[in-house]
Design a protein around this motif. Structure first.
Motif, PDB file in Angstrom:
ATOM      1  N   VAL A 112       0.867  -1.171   0.000  1.00  0.00           N
ATOM      2  CA  VAL A 112       0.000   0.000   0.000  1.00  0.00           C
ATOM      3  C   VAL A 112       0.908   1.226   0.000  1.00  0.00           C
ATOM      4  CG1 VAL A 112      -1.714   1.335   1.280  1.00  0.00           C
ATOM      5  CG2 VAL A 112      -1.870  -1.158   1.218  1.00  0.00           C
ATOM      6  N   GLY A 113       0.558   2.239  -0.781  1.00  0.00           N
ATOM      7  CA  GLY A 113       1.398   3.433  -0.838  1.00  0.00           C
ATOM      8  C   GLY A 113       0.586   4.703  -0.791  1.00  0.00           C
ATOM      9  N   VAL A 114       1.210   5.756  -0.265  1.00  0.00           N
ATOM     10  CA  VAL A 114       0.594   7.076  -0.225  1.00  0.00           C
ATOM     11  C   VAL A 114       1.486   8.032  -1.007  1.00  0.00           C
ATOM     12  CG1 VAL A 114      -0.130   9.006   1.221  1.00  0.00           C
ATOM     13  CG2 VAL A 114      -0.517   6.662   2.002  1.00  0.00           C
ATOM     14  N   ALA A 115       0.966   8.572  -2.112  1.00  0.00           N
ATOM     15  CA  ALA A 115       1.716   9.496  -2.961  1.00  0.00           C
ATOM     16  C   ALA A 115       1.215  10.917  -2.736  1.00  0.00           C
ATOM     17  CB  ALA A 115       1.556   9.114  -4.428  1.00  0.00           C
ATOM     18  N   THR A 116       2.158  11.824  -2.517  1.00  0.00           N
ATOM     19  CA  THR A 116       1.828  13.235  -2.384  1.00  0.00           C
ATOM     20  C   THR A 116       2.006  13.909  -3.735  1.00  0.00           C
ATOM     21  OG1 THR A 116       2.572  13.265  -0.086  1.00  0.00           O
ATOM     22  CG2 THR A 116       2.378  15.389  -1.191  1.00  0.00           C
ATOM     23  N   ILE A 117       0.939  14.527  -4.239  1.00  0.00           N
ATOM     24  CA  ILE A 117       0.956  15.199  -5.536  1.00  0.00           C
ATOM     25  C   ILE A 117       1.001  16.699  -5.292  1.00  0.00           C
ATOM     26  CG2 ILE A 117      -0.169  15.440  -7.772  1.00  0.00           C
ATOM     27  CD1 ILE A 117       0.508  12.570  -7.128  1.00  0.00           C
ATOM     28  N   ARG A 118       1.926  17.373  -5.930  1.00  0.00           N
ATOM     29  CA  ARG A 118       2.077  18.817  -5.733  1.00  0.00           C
ATOM     30  C   ARG A 118       1.853  19.543  -7.066  1.00  0.00           C
ATOM     31  NH1 ARG A 118       4.951  21.863  -2.035  1.00  0.00           N
ATOM     32  NH2 ARG A 118       4.219  20.299  -0.538  1.00  0.00           N
ATOM     33  N   GLU A 119       1.166  20.685  -6.991  1.00  0.00           N
ATOM     34  CA  GLU A 119       0.906  21.497  -8.178  1.00  0.00           C
ATOM     35  C   GLU A 119       2.215  22.011  -8.762  1.00  0.00           C
ATOM     36  OE1 GLU A 119      -2.231  25.009  -9.476  1.00  0.00           O
ATOM     37  OE2 GLU A 119      -1.461  24.961  -7.426  1.00  0.00           O
ATOM     38  N   GLY A 120       2.278  22.101 -10.083  1.00  0.00           N
ATOM     39  CA  GLY A 120       3.474  22.594 -10.752  1.00  0.00           C
ATOM     40  C   GLY A 120       4.231  21.459 -11.413  1.00  0.00           C
ATOM     41  N   ALA A 121       4.746  21.709 -12.589  1.00  0.00           N
ATOM     42  CA  ALA A 121       5.492  20.687 -13.323  1.00  0.00           C
ATOM     43  C   ALA A 121       6.842  20.459 -12.659  1.00  0.00           C
ATOM     44  CB  ALA A 121       5.685  21.119 -14.776  1.00  0.00           C
ATOM     45  N   MET A 122       7.379  19.271 -12.850  1.00  0.00           N
ATOM     46  CA  MET A 122       8.708  18.945 -12.348  1.00  0.00           C
ATOM     47  C   MET A 122       9.742  19.837 -13.019  1.00  0.00           C
ATOM     48  SD  MET A 122      10.598  16.914 -10.491  1.00  0.00           S
ATOM     49  CE  MET A 122       9.540  15.502 -10.208  1.00  0.00           C
ATOM     50  N   LEU A 123      10.564  20.480 -12.212  1.00  0.00           N
ATOM     51  CA  LEU A 123      11.591  21.342 -12.761  1.00  0.00           C
ATOM     52  C   LEU A 123      12.721  20.521 -13.360  1.00  0.00           C
ATOM     53  CD1 LEU A 123      11.858  24.098 -10.023  1.00  0.00           C
ATOM     54  CD2 LEU A 123      10.913  24.340 -12.307  1.00  0.00           C
ATOM     55  N   GLU A 124      13.146  20.880 -14.541  1.00  0.00           N
ATOM     56  CA  GLU A 124      14.300  20.223 -15.153  1.00  0.00           C
ATOM     57  C   GLU A 124      15.534  21.068 -14.869  1.00  0.00           C
ATOM     58  OE1 GLU A 124      14.619  17.358 -16.436  1.00  0.00           O
ATOM     59  OE2 GLU A 124      12.519  16.830 -16.305  1.00  0.00           O
ATOM     60  N   THR A 125      16.349  20.641 -13.913  1.00  0.00           N
ATOM     61  CA  THR A 125      17.465  21.463 -13.458  1.00  0.00           C
ATOM     62  C   THR A 125      18.807  20.873 -13.835  1.00  0.00           C
ATOM     63  OG1 THR A 125      17.452  20.288 -11.345  1.00  0.00           O
ATOM     64  CG2 THR A 125      16.133  22.285 -11.496  1.00  0.00           C
ATOM     65  N   ASP A 126      18.835  19.884 -14.717  1.00  0.00           N
ATOM     66  CA  ASP A 126      20.085  19.183 -14.980  1.00  0.00           C
ATOM     67  C   ASP A 126      21.181  20.088 -15.516  1.00  0.00           C
ATOM     68  OD1 ASP A 126      17.694  17.106 -15.683  1.00  0.00           O
ATOM     69  OD2 ASP A 126      19.315  16.155 -14.581  1.00  0.00           O
ATOM     70  N   GLU A 127      20.824  21.018 -16.402  1.00  0.00           N
ATOM     71  CA  GLU A 127      21.836  21.914 -16.934  1.00  0.00           C
ATOM     72  C   GLU A 127      22.316  22.889 -15.870  1.00  0.00           C
ATOM     73  OE1 GLU A 127      23.273  21.587 -19.876  1.00  0.00           O
ATOM     74  OE2 GLU A 127      22.028  19.803 -20.100  1.00  0.00           O
ATOM     75  N   GLN A 128      21.534  23.062 -14.811  1.00  0.00           N
ATOM     76  CA  GLN A 128      21.893  23.965 -13.731  1.00  0.00           C
ATOM     77  C   GLN A 128      22.079  23.167 -12.434  1.00  0.00           C
ATOM     78  OE1 GLN A 128      22.537  27.215 -13.915  1.00  0.00           O
ATOM     79  NE2 GLN A 128      22.269  27.119 -16.115  1.00  0.00           N
ATOM     80  N   HIS A 129      22.677  22.020 -12.564  1.00  0.00           N
ATOM     81  CA  HIS A 129      22.891  21.155 -11.396  1.00  0.00           C
ATOM     82  C   HIS A 129      24.367  20.783 -11.349  1.00  0.00           C
ATOM     83  CE1 HIS A 129      22.199  17.000  -9.339  1.00  0.00           C
ATOM     84  NE2 HIS A 129      22.756  17.881  -8.527  1.00  0.00           N
ATOM     85  N   ILE A 130      25.102  21.323 -10.367  1.00  0.00           N
ATOM     86  CA  ILE A 130      26.508  20.974 -10.252  1.00  0.00           C
ATOM     87  C   ILE A 130      26.714  20.066  -9.040  1.00  0.00           C
ATOM     88  CG2 ILE A 130      27.246  23.090 -11.382  1.00  0.00           C
ATOM     89  CD1 ILE A 130      28.159  24.121  -8.626  1.00  0.00           C
ATOM     90  N   VAL A 131      27.728  19.209  -9.140  1.00  0.00           N
ATOM     91  CA  VAL A 131      28.066  18.269  -8.065  1.00  0.00           C
ATOM     92  C   VAL A 131      29.469  18.598  -7.569  1.00  0.00           C
ATOM     93  CG1 VAL A 131      28.263  15.849  -7.398  1.00  0.00           C
ATOM     94  CG2 VAL A 131      26.640  16.524  -9.189  1.00  0.00           C
ATOM     95  N   VAL A 132      29.606  18.791  -6.258  1.00  0.00           N
ATOM     96  CA  VAL A 132      30.855  19.221  -5.637  1.00  0.00           C
ATOM     97  C   VAL A 132      31.331  18.143  -4.670  1.00  0.00           C
ATOM     98  CG1 VAL A 132      31.984  20.997  -4.231  1.00  0.00           C
ATOM     99  CG2 VAL A 132      30.133  21.629  -5.812  1.00  0.00           C
ATOM    100  N   GLY A 133      32.588  17.746  -4.804  1.00  0.00           N
ATOM    101  CA  GLY A 133      33.176  16.770  -3.892  1.00  0.00           C
ATOM    102  C   GLY A 133      34.088  17.458  -2.890  1.00  0.00           C
ATOM    103  N   THR A 134      33.899  17.180  -1.601  1.00  0.00           N
ATOM    104  CA  THR A 134      34.743  17.799  -0.580  1.00  0.00           C
ATOM    105  C   THR A 134      35.908  16.886  -0.232  1.00  0.00           C
ATOM    106  OG1 THR A 134      33.615  16.841   1.343  1.00  0.00           O
ATOM    107  CG2 THR A 134      32.682  18.864   0.392  1.00  0.00           C
ATOM    108  N   ALA A 135      37.007  17.490   0.249  1.00  0.00           N
ATOM    109  CA  ALA A 135      38.184  16.729   0.666  1.00  0.00           C
ATOM    110  C   ALA A 135      38.919  17.540   1.721  1.00  0.00           C
ATOM    111  CB  ALA A 135      39.096  16.448  -0.531  1.00  0.00           C
ATOM    112  N   GLY A 136      39.819  16.878   2.449  1.00  0.00           N
ATOM    113  CA  GLY A 136      40.592  17.569   3.469  1.00  0.00           C
ATOM    114  C   GLY A 136      40.809  16.706   4.696  1.00  0.00           C
ATOM    115  N   HIS A 137      41.722  17.149   5.545  1.00  0.00           N
ATOM    116  CA  HIS A 137      42.128  16.390   6.732  1.00  0.00           C
ATOM    117  C   HIS A 137      40.977  16.273   7.726  1.00  0.00           C
ATOM    118  CE1 HIS A 137      45.359  14.780   9.316  1.00  0.00           C
ATOM    119  NE2 HIS A 137      44.694  15.343  10.323  1.00  0.00           N
ATOM    120  N   VAL A 138      41.024  15.207   8.548  1.00  0.00           N
ATOM    121  CA  VAL A 138      40.027  15.002   9.590  1.00  0.00           C
ATOM    122  C   VAL A 138      40.007  16.208  10.533  1.00  0.00           C
ATOM    123  CG1 VAL A 138      41.666  13.764  11.078  1.00  0.00           C
ATOM    124  CG2 VAL A 138      39.211  13.390  11.364  1.00  0.00           C
TER     125      VAL A 138
END
Length: 536
Positions: A112-138
């Motif tokens: 059994v599942g409960v889906a929440t539906i929200r007004e407004g189309a899904m935003l396509e943000t892939d061209e404006q989506h950056i991924v950042v990797g962090t690094a550094g000492h403990v």
């Protein structure tokens, strides 16, 4: 996707009492509910529910019309969500979240599942989506800095915002990250879109839904025993930028140099954040900044101090050879506005063209849904219902699987493009059969397993020399596997660049020409590029 049974009972009771924005469905099928004029009718009904709920509706699937618990199979539930997604799109809405419950036992078990539906189309943000990797000492403040960025909250001076990323009990207790963590925030016309509480999946989903631009963080581990995990995070993800942190009260360390070497070996544009400047004098902060500048020059990079040249110059000049340096504090929030500006305006750097491909970083099982493979989409696009291949298995074979559903930071999406960090629910495989380093590709791609490959390698550090039979661990995409080196001339000395055949010791993987990798064993380390592959 799981939730408490009491919440299900509450949803059913609320639906009986309020009715207007809650709809009960036993199941939805493509054959019945998308045929003829049925789709338009159901989309209009969904639109009415959304308007009745002032922009939000709830669909309970797997129940009878009067709210009685029925339960349907996982396949029927997956198809129902696909149909519901199409109906929502037709009605100018989208599925924001789905919670599921297993009901019944044995042959009568269902979902059994409960889906929440929200007004407004899904935003396509892939061209404006950056991924950042962090690094550094403990203890240099990686997780604390990221926690303050994604929440917009100042740290309490005791690493309070770090707790938004350290999720394992031993991580919270010791204040040390032991595995990769993920976080997200975004930007719209009014500025940063923050999470009030990243522990709530609805907060993450809200950012993904509302932001015009997304910034996802892959927060790595600074403790030396988990260096392998850090390499996995920096090499195995589809990163656009690196963020190296150096604490002002400690300065660059051996681990700092090692992490910087990994970032630069992958040719990743990198920003250095000098953290904890609130805890030291201006003179000490300047001294550490000069140490970082020297460290960068020693490896052939050009440092750019934002303190002197400004953040706009840093945005224009950052590259794989120019490294901006900022002074920051998660406590006083110094420098965080500059980081916000960079992450809001920097262009996406990774190229995601081509067929769909995703190397798997981790896997888990969700009640009623089954196996989920998680990772960063390397290239192409994947949609719910796509038929893929998973593998190679230890014997070199590939398994036919089907995409049940896709989630991004707890937000259900119909498709995912390159650069997105997603969880893909799979039909046709058990979670125990999925291993890190496996890949998901289209069935039409005809992938072939690789046991050995040719590579150009550079030895960055080694106490003596690398000879035939040398056995380091190879880190390529999400693959971390012991391998045997066979240098072309029998040996490679520290600082040497040469050619070697590399053979996986225990099992084959999917490897392609041009992929870069890091290898490490004890104090020895190096980098390489695949030049040719040998298929099994």
């Amino acid at each position: 996707m799981s939730a408490d049974r009491a919440a299900l009972e509450e949803a059913l009771q609320r639906g009986e009492e309020e009715g207007g924005y809650i709809e009960f469905k036993e199941r939805l099928s493509k054959e019945v509910h998308l045929s003829g004029g049925r789709m338009e009718s159901l989309a209009a009904q969904l639109r009415h529910r959304v308007l009745s709920g002032e922009g939000e509706a709830t669909y309970v699937v797997g129940v009878t019309d009067d709210g009685g618990i029925a339960g349907i199979s996982a396949d029927a539930f997956s198809e129902s969500m696909d149909v519901l997604s199409l109906l929502a799109e037709e009605a100018g809405a989208h599925i924001e979240d789905v919670d599921t419950w297993g009901v019944g036992d044995g042959a009568n078990a269902g979902l059994v599942g409960v889906a929440t539906i929200r007004e407004g189309a899904m935003l396509e943000t892939d061209e404006q989506h950056i991924v950042v990797g962090t690094a550094g000492h403990v203890d240099h403040g990686k997780s604390t800095l990221v926690g303050s960025l994604v929440t917009g909250q100042a740290d309490d001076g005791d690493g309070g915002t770090r707790g938004f990323l350290d999720v394992q009990p031993h991580e919270v207790e010791r204040g040390l990250s032991a595995d990769l963590s993920y976080a997200v925030y975004g930007f719209d016309d009014d500025g940063p879109v923050h999470m009030r509480n990243p522990h709530r999946k609805s907060d993450r989903a809200h950012v993904v839904e509302t932001a015009d631009r997304l910034v996802s963080f892959v927060d790595t581990v600074g403790h030396e025993p988990w260096l392998r995990t850090t390499i996995r995070g920096l090499v195995g993800q589809k990163l656009d930028y690196g963020l190296l942190v150096v604490a002002a009260d400690d300065g660059p360390t051996k681990t700092t140099r090692e992490h910087l070497g990994i970032l630069l070996a992958t040719e990743l544009p990198t920003i250095v954040a000098i953290t904890k400047v609130d805890a030291v004098s201006d003179e000490r902060a300047a001294k550490v900044e000069h140490e970082v500048e020297k460290l960068l020059r020693d490896v052939g990079k050009t440092p750019l101090a934002v303190e002197r040249y400004g953040v706009e110059t840093a945005r224009e000049e950052i590259s794989d050879s120019v490294v901006p340096i900022l002074r920051t504090s998660a406590v006083s929030t110094a420098g965080l506005d500059d980081l916000d500006y960079l992450f809001e305006t920097l262009p996406k750097t990774s190229n995601g063209e081509g067929q769909f491909r995703m190397y798997i970083d981790r896997s888990y099982s969700v009640t009623g849904v089954g196996a989920v493979a998680s990772g960063t989409v390397n290239s192409g696009t994947v949609e719910a219902g796509d038929e893929l291949l998973l593998g190679p298995m230890p014997d070199g074979s590939f398994r036919d699987v089907e995409v049940r559903s896709i989630e991004m930071h707890y937000h259900r999406v119909d498709e995912a493009k390159a650069g997105r960090i997603v969880g893909i629910a799979l039909k046709g495989v058990k979670e125990a059969e999925i291993e890190r380093g496996m890949v998901l590709v289209p069935r039409s791609s005809n992938p072939r397993p690789v046991r050995s490959f040719e590579a150009d390698v550079m030895v960055l550090n080694h106490p003596t020399r690398i000879g035939t039979g040398y056995e380091p661990v190879i880190h390529l995409e999400t693959i971390s596997e012991a391998a045997v080196f066979h240098p072309e001339r029998g040996r490679l000395l520290p600082g040497d660049t040469g050619h070697s055949r590399v053979e996986f010791k225990f099992r084959p993987y999917l490897v392609e020409e041009g992929q870069r990798f890091v290898f490490r064993e004890g104090q020895s380390k190096g980098v390489g590029t695949v030049t040719d592959v040998h298929y099994e």
